[in-house]
Each structure stands twice: as C-alpha cells, then as structure tokens.
Scaffold this motif. Structure first.
Motif, mmCIF file in Angstrom:
data_model
loop_
_atom_site.group_PDB
_atom_site.id
_atom_site.type_symbol
_atom_site.label_atom_id
_atom_site.label_comp_id
_atom_site.label_asym_id
_atom_site.label_seq_id
_atom_site.Cartn_x
_atom_site.Cartn_y
_atom_site.Cartn_z
ATOM 1 N N LEU A 103 1.278 -1.378 0.144
ATOM 2 C CA LEU A 103 -0.175 0.298 0.238
ATOM 3 C C LEU A 103 1.221 1.199 -0.317
ATOM 4 C CD1 LEU A 103 -2.581 -1.183 2.496
ATOM 5 C CD2 LEU A 103 -2.525 -1.184 -0.022
ATOM 6 N N GLN A 104 0.207 2.263 -0.896
ATOM 7 C CA GLN A 104 0.951 3.805 -0.805
ATOM 8 C C GLN A 104 1.506 4.373 0.588
ATOM 9 O OE1 GLN A 104 -1.071 6.342 -3.463
ATOM 10 N NE2 GLN A 104 -1.008 7.203 -2.479
ATOM 11 N N LYS A 113 10.177 0.223 8.675
ATOM 12 C CA LYS A 113 10.009 1.312 9.612
ATOM 13 C C LYS A 113 9.951 1.267 11.244
ATOM 14 C CE LYS A 113 6.814 4.136 6.290
ATOM 15 N NZ LYS A 113 6.317 5.306 6.505
ATOM 16 N N LYS A 115 16.724 0.151 -1.184
ATOM 17 C CA LYS A 115 17.351 -0.104 -0.455
ATOM 18 C C LYS A 115 17.919 -1.575 -0.698
ATOM 19 C CE LYS A 115 15.623 2.312 3.413
ATOM 20 N NZ LYS A 115 14.846 1.512 4.607
ATOM 21 N N ASN A 144 3.976 2.883 2.432
ATOM 22 C CA ASN A 144 4.077 1.823 3.766
ATOM 23 C C ASN A 144 6.215 2.233 2.770
ATOM 24 O OD1 ASN A 144 2.063 -0.923 4.729
ATOM 25 N ND2 ASN A 144 1.911 1.420 3.920
ATOM 26 N N GLY A 145 6.430 2.853 2.201
ATOM 27 C CA GLY A 145 7.838 2.127 2.054
ATOM 28 C C GLY A 145 8.176 1.390 0.687
ATOM 29 N N LYS A 146 7.404 1.359 0.094
ATOM 30 C CA LYS A 146 8.217 0.411 -0.610
ATOM 31 C C LYS A 146 8.788 1.161 -2.230
ATOM 32 C CE LYS A 146 4.085 -0.090 -3.834
ATOM 33 N NZ LYS A 146 3.915 0.951 -4.307
ATOM 34 N N HIS A 181 12.095 0.846 -0.453
ATOM 35 C CA HIS A 181 12.755 -0.735 -0.504
ATOM 36 C C HIS A 181 12.995 -0.989 -1.389
ATOM 37 C CE1 HIS A 181 12.221 0.780 3.715
ATOM 38 N NE2 HIS A 181 12.687 -0.662 4.139
HETATM 39 P P1 GDP Z 1 5.225 3.760 -1.369
HETATM 40 O O1 GDP Z 1 4.714 5.152 -1.022
HETATM 41 O O2 GDP Z 1 5.261 2.320 -0.499
HETATM 42 O O3 GDP Z 1 6.518 4.067 -2.531
HETATM 43 O O4 GDP Z 1 6.747 4.733 0.671
HETATM 44 P P2 GDP Z 1 7.949 4.990 -0.294
HETATM 45 O O5 GDP Z 1 8.635 4.601 -0.696
HETATM 46 O O6 GDP Z 1 7.647 6.457 -0.785
HETATM 47 O O7 GDP Z 1 8.095 5.802 1.768
HETATM 48 C C1 GDP Z 1 7.683 6.487 2.242
HETATM 49 C C2 GDP Z 1 7.295 7.079 2.850
HETATM 50 O O8 GDP Z 1 8.605 6.156 4.521
HETATM 51 C C3 GDP Z 1 9.077 7.924 3.194
HETATM 52 O O9 GDP Z 1 8.887 9.619 3.548
HETATM 53 C C4 GDP Z 1 9.772 6.903 3.212
HETATM 54 O O10 GDP Z 1 11.700 7.900 3.866
HETATM 55 C C5 GDP Z 1 9.802 6.679 4.635
HETATM 56 N N1 GDP Z 1 10.650 5.152 4.691
HETATM 57 C C6 GDP Z 1 10.518 4.919 3.991
HETATM 58 N N2 GDP Z 1 11.711 3.388 4.715
HETATM 59 C C7 GDP Z 1 11.210 3.480 6.133
HETATM 60 C C8 GDP Z 1 12.243 2.953 7.276
HETATM 61 O O11 GDP Z 1 12.599 1.985 7.399
HETATM 62 N N3 GDP Z 1 12.507 3.729 8.203
HETATM 63 C C9 GDP Z 1 11.472 5.677 8.570
HETATM 64 N N4 GDP Z 1 11.705 5.957 10.037
HETATM 65 N N5 GDP Z 1 10.741 5.546 7.516
HETATM 66 C C10 GDP Z 1 10.567 4.681 6.283
#
Ligand code: GDP
Length: 296
Positions: A110-111, A249, A121, A113-115, A118
């Motif tokens: 889901l949006q 996170k 990464k 979440n850190g996709k 990662h």
């Molecule tokens: P997506 O929409 O799933 O692609 O999510 P994003 O990759 O854009 O991440 C959303 C937010 O979560 C960003 O501000 C990232 O920097 C933050 N984020 C992602 N992974 C981690 C983590 O392991 N720890 C922390 N503290 N923040 C994270």
C-alpha cells in the motif's frame, strides 16, 4: 526505545517468577496470562498470542523446568526460543536470488508503506554485494512516483528503467529484455500502491506476474500499522500470492505486534526490515535478534 512496554511487562512477569523459587503449575498459568495480555497490548494477533502462551506453558510445565533449581530462568529461555521460532527461526530467511541468470523481485504494498524506498534499498544492498540490479518503474499513476524512483535510484547508484505511463506489464516485459542486454542480474520491479486494497490494483499485479516470471513477490508493510499490517499481508497473499514481507519503519515501531504475527498469520516470512529513511537502513530480519530485543 523499541518495545519498551512489552519488554517492561515481560520483565515484570519474569521477576515475579524469580521471586518464587520452585514453580507450581498455577504460577506458570498466572505468568502466561500476563504474557498473553502483554502480547495483546503489543498488538499481536489474538490467536497467535494464545497459541504462543499455550506452547510456552506446555514446555514450562515439563519436568526439566519444574525440577530445575532455576525454573524462572528456564521459563525465560523457553520464551526466548519460542519467540524466535514464532518469527522464523535462528537465521534470516533468504530471498531466492539466483547465481546465474536473472532474478526478478516484485515489490508491492500500500501507498506510503515504503515500497519505492525499499526497492532502492534492496538495489543498493545487492549492488554492494557485487550484483548488477535494475530498478523498474511500474507505478505509472503518480508521475511523482517515477521521479521518486529515479532519484532514489541515483542515490543508490542503481539504474532505473522507465517507460512513462505505458501498461505496467509491458514495462516489466521490456525491462527484462533491457536487463538481459545490459547484464542486469537482479530486476526489482516497483509497482503502484493504493491507500487501500482494491481489485484493480490486485489485477494489475497479477498481470505483471503473468507476464514476467517473478522469483520473489515482496510485500512491503509498515511495522507501525501493527495488526493492520498483518491483515494487509494476509489479503495480498490470498489475492496475488506473496513470498515474504519486508517490514519497514521498525525504527519507529514501539509495539512489535506486526513482527510477531506476520509469519504465524500468513505463513510467509519476513525477509528484511527497514530501520530508517536512509538507503543503507536495511537489514536481513533476524528472528533471534528481534526476540532478544523484545526480552530486553
Ligand atoms: P511507497 O509509497 O510505499 O513507495 O513509500 P515510500 O518509499 O515513498 O516511503 C514513504 C515514507 O516512508 C518516506 O518518507 C520514506 O522516507 C519513509 N520510510 C520508508 N522506509 C522507512 C523506514 O524503514 N524507516 C523510516 N523511519 N521511514 C521510512
């Protein structure tokens, strides 16, 4: 610090046991009731908490513990072992990275979440191991998503393949050909996210999987969402089939419920954990270390 409340609660339970010398079955039962409450407060799935305590009780009521000179210590040891087992055993579960040919990893979730973070990464992680990863931009709905992948790709020093707003399955297919031509041996596909699970998203992910041979479908979930993260994992697994989870996170997770419940609820392991916003903040998930952190 992490798991403060769970750690504190458990240490309180063990302290009480230590004060008793020999333990009766009633002592163990009472202790396990408290452990169960502590797990539920940490947002562990109800059935997982119940089964866990039953398992610990059964072992703790065995002869070795009851007749031991240090029964409380034995109980702590059992809890440690069972926590480790609950999360997957002593060693991290490995991704199915091939030594020859191409490995395809598909990131979904889901949006927010850190996709995307990662995907980058993982790219950096494997580049540092001497591999030649390629990031693929299949999140076509938000223009910012492609830019974001490009930016994190650059930071990670991992190339990014994109075709604007073409159909995701076509992008994935073309990316495979590109990777072959350019010697990229790990293809990491970043897919679209939504705020909630919906059929269109699931269909799209299924279409990508039907078009390219995905070795590992990785669900990226936010540890801070607790049981909700686990429910999302269960649904994704039922709808598209996942191989495992990247738990993000964990640096901000103060309860631990998601880490403790994912495997038992979904049958799928946690491969990696995200421990911060920086691209180096990625670690293989060690159940035994996590158990150690929980026990303080
Ligand atoms: P997506 O929409 O799933 O692609 O999510 P994003 O990759 O854009 O991440 C959303 C937010 O979560 C960003 O501000 C990232 O920097 C933050 N984020 C992602 N992974 C981690 C983590 O392991 N720890 C922390 N503290 N923040 C994270």
């Amino acid at each position: 610090m992490a798991f403060e409340s769970l750690t504190e609660r458990l240490s309180g339970v063990f302290k009480k046991l230590r004060g008793k010398g020999r333990l009766s079955e009633a002592d163990i039962k009472a202790a396990m009731r408290e452990v169960r409450m502590a797990l539920l407060e940490a947002d562990v799935n109800y059935k997982v908490a119940k089964d866990f305590c039953n398992q610990v009780s059964e072992r703790a009521m065995g002869q070795e513990v009851m007749e031991s000179l240090t029964p409380a210590q034995q109980v702590v040891k059992i809890v440690n072992e069972e926590l480790t087992r609950l999360m997957g055993g002593d060693e991290p579960t490995q991704l199915h990275i091939k030594n020859k040919g191409q490995t395809v990893l598909m990131m979904c979730g889901l949006q927010g979440n850190g996709k995307t973070t990662h995907a980058a990464k993982l790219g950096k992680y494997y580049r540092k191991l001497g591999r030649r990863p390629l990031l693929v931009a299949c999140d076509i709905y938000r223009p910012a998503a492609i830019d974001q992948l490009r930016i994190v790709g650059e930071q990670a020093e991992v190339p990014v393949f994109e075709m604007g707003t073409e159909r995701p399955e076509l992008i994935a297919q073309k990316a495979m050909a590109y990777a072959k031509d350019h010697g990229n041996d790990i293809v990491i596909i970043d897919t679209a996210g939504r705020l909630q699970i919906d059929e269109a998203l699931m269909d799209e992910l299924v279409r990508i999987k039907q078009t390219v041979e995905v070795d590992d479908t990785l669900l990226v979930v936010d540890a801070m969402a607790g049981q909700e993260a686990v429910n999302v994992a269960k649904t994704f697994n039922e709808k598209i089939g996942i191989d495992g989870v990247i738990l993000t996170k964990t640096d901000g997770d103060t309860r631990g419920g998601a880490a403790l419940s994912v495997l038992a609820v979904t049958g799928k392991p946690i491969y990696f954990q995200g421990i911060g916003e920086k691209l180096d903040d990625l670690e293989p998930f060690y159940p035994s270390r996590m158990a150690g952190r929980i026990l303080g």
